[in-house]
Design a protein around this motif. Sequence first.
Motif, PDB file in Angstrom:
ATOM      1  N   GLU A 150      -1.195  24.564  -0.215  1.00  0.00           N
ATOM      2  CA  GLU A 150      -2.285  24.148  -1.107  1.00  0.00           C
ATOM      3  C   GLU A 150      -3.518  25.184  -1.350  1.00  0.00           C
ATOM      4  O   GLU A 150      -4.239  25.535  -2.444  1.00  0.00           O
ATOM      5  N   ALA A 151      -3.910  25.706  -0.258  1.00  0.00           N
ATOM      6  CA  ALA A 151      -5.031  26.667   0.210  1.00  0.00           C
ATOM      7  C   ALA A 151      -4.626  27.635  -0.793  1.00  0.00           C
ATOM      8  O   ALA A 151      -5.570  28.354  -1.417  1.00  0.00           O
ATOM      9  N   GLU A 152      -3.254  28.511  -0.691  1.00  0.00           N
ATOM     10  CA  GLU A 152      -3.213  29.457  -1.633  1.00  0.00           C
ATOM     11  C   GLU A 152      -3.370  29.244  -3.189  1.00  0.00           C
ATOM     12  O   GLU A 152      -3.780  30.024  -3.963  1.00  0.00           O
ATOM     13  N   MET A 172       0.841  -0.973  -0.157  1.00  0.00           N
ATOM     14  CA  MET A 172       0.023  -0.057   0.036  1.00  0.00           C
ATOM     15  C   MET A 172       0.899   1.364  -0.112  1.00  0.00           C
ATOM     16  O   MET A 172       1.603   1.326   1.074  1.00  0.00           O
ATOM     17  N   PRO A 173       0.685   2.197  -0.866  1.00  0.00           N
ATOM     18  CA  PRO A 173       1.604   3.332  -1.046  1.00  0.00           C
ATOM     19  C   PRO A 173       1.192   4.311   0.210  1.00  0.00           C
ATOM     20  O   PRO A 173       0.204   4.326   0.577  1.00  0.00           O
ATOM     21  N   GLN A 232       9.211  17.822  -7.562  1.00  0.00           N
ATOM     22  CA  GLN A 232       8.741  16.570  -7.957  1.00  0.00           C
ATOM     23  C   GLN A 232       7.972  16.811  -9.083  1.00  0.00           C
ATOM     24  O   GLN A 232       6.894  17.599  -9.035  1.00  0.00           O
ATOM     25  N   ALA A 233       7.873  15.903 -10.004  1.00  0.00           N
ATOM     26  CA  ALA A 233       7.120  15.742 -11.220  1.00  0.00           C
ATOM     27  C   ALA A 233       5.606  15.852 -10.584  1.00  0.00           C
ATOM     28  O   ALA A 233       5.462  14.982  -9.485  1.00  0.00           O
ATOM     29  N   GLY A 234       4.791  16.405 -10.984  1.00  0.00           N
ATOM     30  CA  GLY A 234       3.200  16.557 -10.605  1.00  0.00           C
ATOM     31  C   GLY A 234       3.115  17.636  -9.872  1.00  0.00           C
ATOM     32  O   GLY A 234       1.928  18.083  -9.446  1.00  0.00           O
ATOM     33  N   ASP A 235       4.037  18.209  -9.212  1.00  0.00           N
ATOM     34  CA  ASP A 235       3.820  19.499  -8.282  1.00  0.00           C
ATOM     35  C   ASP A 235       3.162  20.708  -9.169  1.00  0.00           C
ATOM     36  O   ASP A 235       3.565  20.781 -10.488  1.00  0.00           O
ATOM     37  N   THR A 290       7.724  11.976   0.096  1.00  0.00           N
ATOM     38  CA  THR A 290       8.052  11.863  -1.468  1.00  0.00           C
ATOM     39  C   THR A 290       6.864  11.821  -2.266  1.00  0.00           C
ATOM     40  O   THR A 290       6.966  12.070  -3.618  1.00  0.00           O
ATOM     41  N   SER A 291       5.987  11.510  -1.823  1.00  0.00           N
ATOM     42  CA  SER A 291       4.732  11.576  -2.440  1.00  0.00           C
ATOM     43  C   SER A 291       3.524  12.499  -2.296  1.00  0.00           C
ATOM     44  O   SER A 291       2.629  12.700  -2.958  1.00  0.00           O
ATOM     45  N   THR A 292       4.155  13.610  -1.347  1.00  0.00           N
ATOM     46  CA  THR A 292       3.003  14.707  -1.281  1.00  0.00           C
ATOM     47  C   THR A 292       3.346  15.762  -2.503  1.00  0.00           C
ATOM     48  O   THR A 292       4.335  16.085  -2.872  1.00  0.00           O
ATOM     49  N   ARG A 293       2.209  15.897  -3.145  1.00  0.00           N
ATOM     50  CA  ARG A 293       2.119  17.084  -4.003  1.00  0.00           C
ATOM     51  C   ARG A 293       2.374  18.359  -3.629  1.00  0.00           C
ATOM     52  O   ARG A 293       1.724  18.938  -2.382  1.00  0.00           O
TER      53      ARG A 293
END
Length: 164
Positions: free
Chosen positions: A153-155, A1-2, A55-58, A8-11
């Motif tokens: 994230e909120a911003e 389970m990831p 990270q890729a995806g940010d 490392t997986s937080t955007r």
Amino acid sequence: MPDIMSETSTRRYWLMKSEPDVFSFSDLLKAPKKTTHWEGVRNYQARNFMRDLFQAGDGVLFYHSNAEPPGVAGVAEVVRAGYPDPDAFNPKSPYYDEAAHAKKVNPWIMVDVKAVKAFKTFVTREMLSAEPKLKEMMVLKKGSRLSVQPVTEAEFLAVTKLGS
DNA sequence: GCCAACGTTGGC
DNA sequence: GCCAACGTTGGC
């Protein structure tokens, strides 16, 4: 389970400044694969963000600085995490770092960024300043010169909302 | 074009 | 290690 909560997986979310006279958001939309190398960052704090945290995806807010008006033109995305910026060793580049080249140690990092979408409404700095949720946003602080800034994230969501 | 704020450099 | 001088950023 990831482990979705792991570091490392937080955007993450960023604001990146570009002078539209040099490279605008529409230039990015027109670029091959809507992607560019974000070369030329020559500030250690900004470098550290790109090297250690990008990270890729940010998510990226593409900010037009030194513009009339200044503001956020659209959303982009990190498609490649930090890697060495070859312009540092290229004497023909405006971003050439002669001292680093002489030492043969390249301290500079770039990332690849891809346009996701232009805002329907260009979000001017004035609009950002008027939004209470953005009261603490770094780019709005006086003297905030950092060209790569973290955004909460909120911003990010609040700015996106203003643009759509 | 002005100038405040900031990061970097270099003399000491 | 301090800090003045300098160059750059970027809003206005």
